[in-house]
Design a protein around this motif. Sequence first.
Motif, PDB file in Angstrom:
ATOM      1  N   TRP A  16       0.849  -1.196   0.000  1.00  0.00           N
ATOM      2  CA  TRP A  16       0.000   0.000   0.000  1.00  0.00           C
ATOM      3  C   TRP A  16       0.876   1.235   0.000  1.00  0.00           C
ATOM      4  O   TRP A  16       1.842   1.299   0.753  1.00  0.00           O
ATOM      5  N   TRP A  17       0.552   2.226  -0.843  1.00  0.00           N
ATOM      6  CA  TRP A  17       1.340   3.449  -0.942  1.00  0.00           C
ATOM      7  C   TRP A  17       1.120   4.315   0.291  1.00  0.00           C
ATOM      8  O   TRP A  17      -0.004   4.613   0.666  1.00  0.00           O
ATOM      9  N   THR A  18       2.219   4.729   0.928  1.00  0.00           N
ATOM     10  CA  THR A  18       2.151   5.491   2.175  1.00  0.00           C
ATOM     11  C   THR A  18       2.353   6.994   1.977  1.00  0.00           C
ATOM     12  O   THR A  18       2.310   7.751   2.939  1.00  0.00           O
ATOM     13  N   GLY A  19       2.623   7.396   0.760  1.00  0.00           N
ATOM     14  CA  GLY A  19       2.937   8.785   0.493  1.00  0.00           C
ATOM     15  C   GLY A  19       4.429   8.973   0.300  1.00  0.00           C
ATOM     16  O   GLY A  19       4.879   9.955  -0.266  1.00  0.00           O
ATOM     17  N   VAL A  20       5.216   8.000   0.778  1.00  0.00           N
ATOM     18  CA  VAL A  20       6.671   8.043   0.659  1.00  0.00           C
ATOM     19  C   VAL A  20       7.213   6.720   0.127  1.00  0.00           C
ATOM     20  O   VAL A  20       8.147   6.684  -0.654  1.00  0.00           O
ATOM     21  N   ASP A  21       6.617   5.624   0.560  1.00  0.00           N
ATOM     22  CA  ASP A  21       7.124   4.290   0.268  1.00  0.00           C
ATOM     23  C   ASP A  21       5.938   3.324   0.252  1.00  0.00           C
ATOM     24  O   ASP A  21       4.796   3.740   0.279  1.00  0.00           O
ATOM     25  N   TRP A  22       6.215   2.036   0.274  1.00  0.00           N
ATOM     26  CA  TRP A  22       5.183   1.001   0.286  1.00  0.00           C
ATOM     27  C   TRP A  22       5.176   0.300   1.643  1.00  0.00           C
ATOM     28  O   TRP A  22       6.223   0.107   2.251  1.00  0.00           O
ATOM     29  N   SER A  23       3.994  -0.105   2.085  1.00  0.00           N
ATOM     30  CA  SER A  23       3.841  -0.769   3.377  1.00  0.00           C
ATOM     31  C   SER A  23       3.000  -2.029   3.218  1.00  0.00           C
ATOM     32  O   SER A  23       2.128  -2.097   2.351  1.00  0.00           O
TER      33      SER A  23
END
Length: 98
Positions: A16-23
């Motif tokens: 899931w896109w976190t705004g900076v990276d993937w989680s």
Amino acid sequence: MRIITGNDLKTGAVTWWTGVDWSLHVADAVDAGADAEAIMARETATCRVNNPYIIDGEKTAEGVRPAHIKDRVRALGPTVRPDLMIKPADPDLREWVI
């Protein structure tokens, strides 16, 4: 709310896109808004995520959740056998995924 999901290119894990990276945690997802297409193009080019796509999400008291049941199953795991779910919070998962 528009959130971006995809699969980690190395492991296949749902991300899931976190705004900076993937989680691995859907709760970390953020509203990508009008930038979603540009984010997907950039992240696909970096070869970190496979087949990202935009889905509708909603804010709940528990955090972000996908609006559609198909994506909720992707986020939370099987609906029939919860004991088979991948639990992103599990410290042993990192060894399995990497």
